[in-house]
Scaffold this active site. Sequence first.
Site, PDB file in Angstrom:
ATOM      1  N   TYR A  20       0.829  -1.206   0.000  1.00 37.38           N
ATOM      2  CA  TYR A  20       0.000   0.000   0.000  1.00 37.38           C
ATOM      3  C   TYR A  20       0.863   1.255   0.000  1.00 37.38           C
ATOM      4  O   TYR A  20       0.537   2.256   0.635  1.00 37.38           O
ATOM      5  CB  TYR A  20      -0.912   0.006   1.236  1.00 37.38           C
ATOM      6  CG  TYR A  20      -1.890  -1.152   1.312  1.00 37.38           C
ATOM      7  CD1 TYR A  20      -2.288  -1.852   0.184  1.00 37.38           C
ATOM      8  CD2 TYR A  20      -2.437  -1.534   2.534  1.00 37.38           C
ATOM      9  CE1 TYR A  20      -3.185  -2.907   0.257  1.00 37.38           C
ATOM     10  CE2 TYR A  20      -3.346  -2.578   2.623  1.00 37.38           C
ATOM     11  CZ  TYR A  20      -3.710  -3.264   1.482  1.00 37.38           C
ATOM     12  OH  TYR A  20      -4.612  -4.303   1.554  1.00 37.38           O
ATOM     13  N   GLY A  28      -9.187  -0.844  11.948  1.00 34.41           N
ATOM     14  CA  GLY A  28      -8.325  -1.459  12.944  1.00 34.41           C
ATOM     15  C   GLY A  28      -7.240  -2.305  12.309  1.00 34.41           C
ATOM     16  O   GLY A  28      -7.254  -2.569  11.104  1.00 34.41           O
ATOM     17  N   PHE A  63      -5.727  -5.964  12.963  1.00 35.41           N
ATOM     18  CA  PHE A  63      -6.074  -7.143  13.760  1.00 35.41           C
ATOM     19  C   PHE A  63      -4.893  -7.755  14.507  1.00 35.41           C
ATOM     20  O   PHE A  63      -5.084  -8.604  15.366  1.00 35.41           O
ATOM     21  CB  PHE A  63      -6.831  -8.202  12.950  1.00 35.41           C
ATOM     22  CG  PHE A  63      -6.252  -8.570  11.612  1.00 35.41           C
ATOM     23  CD1 PHE A  63      -4.967  -9.064  11.486  1.00 35.41           C
ATOM     24  CD2 PHE A  63      -7.021  -8.427  10.471  1.00 35.41           C
ATOM     25  CE1 PHE A  63      -4.452  -9.414  10.256  1.00 35.41           C
ATOM     26  CE2 PHE A  63      -6.522  -8.781   9.218  1.00 35.41           C
ATOM     27  CZ  PHE A  63      -5.222  -9.275   9.112  1.00 35.41           C
ATOM     28  N   HIS A  66      -2.240 -16.974   4.588  1.00 33.24           N
ATOM     29  CA  HIS A  66      -1.118 -17.293   3.689  1.00 33.24           C
ATOM     30  C   HIS A  66      -0.100 -16.151   3.583  1.00 33.24           C
ATOM     31  O   HIS A  66       0.982 -16.336   3.043  1.00 33.24           O
ATOM     32  CB  HIS A  66      -1.628 -17.718   2.304  1.00 33.24           C
ATOM     33  CG  HIS A  66      -2.097 -16.598   1.422  1.00 33.24           C
ATOM     34  ND1 HIS A  66      -2.286 -16.767   0.065  1.00 33.24           N
ATOM     35  CD2 HIS A  66      -2.422 -15.302   1.695  1.00 33.24           C
ATOM     36  CE1 HIS A  66      -2.688 -15.619  -0.462  1.00 33.24           C
ATOM     37  NE2 HIS A  66      -2.787 -14.725   0.495  1.00 33.24           N
ATOM     38  N   ASN A  91       4.925 -16.939  -4.872  1.00 30.34           N
ATOM     39  CA  ASN A  91       4.575 -15.520  -4.836  1.00 30.34           C
ATOM     40  C   ASN A  91       4.545 -14.988  -3.407  1.00 30.34           C
ATOM     41  O   ASN A  91       4.909 -13.841  -3.155  1.00 30.34           O
ATOM     42  CB  ASN A  91       3.230 -15.273  -5.517  1.00 30.34           C
ATOM     43  CG  ASN A  91       3.006 -13.808  -5.793  1.00 30.34           C
ATOM     44  OD1 ASN A  91       3.839 -13.163  -6.430  1.00 30.34           O
ATOM     45  ND2 ASN A  91       1.911 -13.269  -5.315  1.00 30.34           N
TER      46      ASN A  91
END
Length: 346
Positions: free
Chosen positions: A148, A236, A238, A256, A303
């Site tokens: 992000y 939030g 987690f 994963h 990946n």
Amino acid sequence: MSSTEDLHYPQIILQYSSGFLVSKVMFTACELGVFDLLLESGEPLSSGAIAARLGASTTGMERLLDACVGLKLLAVELTQEGALYRNTEISTIYLTKSSPRSQYHMMMYYSNTVYLCWHYLADAVREGRNQYERAFGISPKDPFGAMYRSEEEMLKFMAGQNSVWSICGRDVLAAFDLSPFTQIYDLGGGGGALAREYVSLYPNSTVTIYDLPKVVQVAKERFVPPEERRIAFREGDFFNDSVPEAELYILSKILHDWDDDKCRQLLAKVYKACKSGGGVLLVESLLNEDRSGPLETQLYSMNMLVQTEGKERTAAEYSKLLEAAGFRGVQVKRTGKLYDALLGMK
């Protein structure tokens, strides 16, 4: 060719070695807008017409279109005016932006982000860690901070994930009868596509998407319409914040991303918050117990190596993680598609 020569030039090796060429042809055709143009035109077009409308060279476009024909993403018809190209059913359904089942956004995420990380696969195997630092100059210690790293990158990731659930979501949610659960938390629910599938399949339920504040903001603005009253949001983290009480928790493609210790930590929090008689639904791509396949899942695990801290697991490995957290009666359902489901009860 003799049997000895067959051993020296096995066709499967040639096919595997050119695999990255195949994916890049598809990515490029998507990025340039080939499939969208052909859909909008409503009629077959020549390579020259396609090149002119998309601002590309005729020679380059002709080769790209022919490669797409070979991949069965386009069909070609030879006429007196020359070759005319049109979409196939596959490209119309999955590669045009306007299709409800479009995988365009996932293709772009793979092309512009995942592909760059895979360039350093050998380094990832040597070091056992993700490759954001080499690919983008970003610290590898926070995988989702790297994913992000900009609003544009976050949007691409969220849109890509949404496109996956447009074709796989209903299968994993229908793997078990979840109708007894009415209060659901979708942990890391992102753009909300799975939540929307859930309330469509189980209309008496409400789903709260629990995700990072910036993800929730984008989901509200871009992906979940305000008139969808059965979907709520809670901001939030987690790992660092408390997990609210609910009847059912969905963890879709969450475990994963993380190593076993992080998975145990999260599942323990979920178990503690879960109402008695409630449960947790894991949605993951499952390896065979002998790890012999499926190939797609083995590649996904690679990946995870270049992008996250986690890996793909077998059903037994996920069941062990669930049972260690306290969940009992773990059931496993393979859907026959990319993602499978496990249900553990409290």
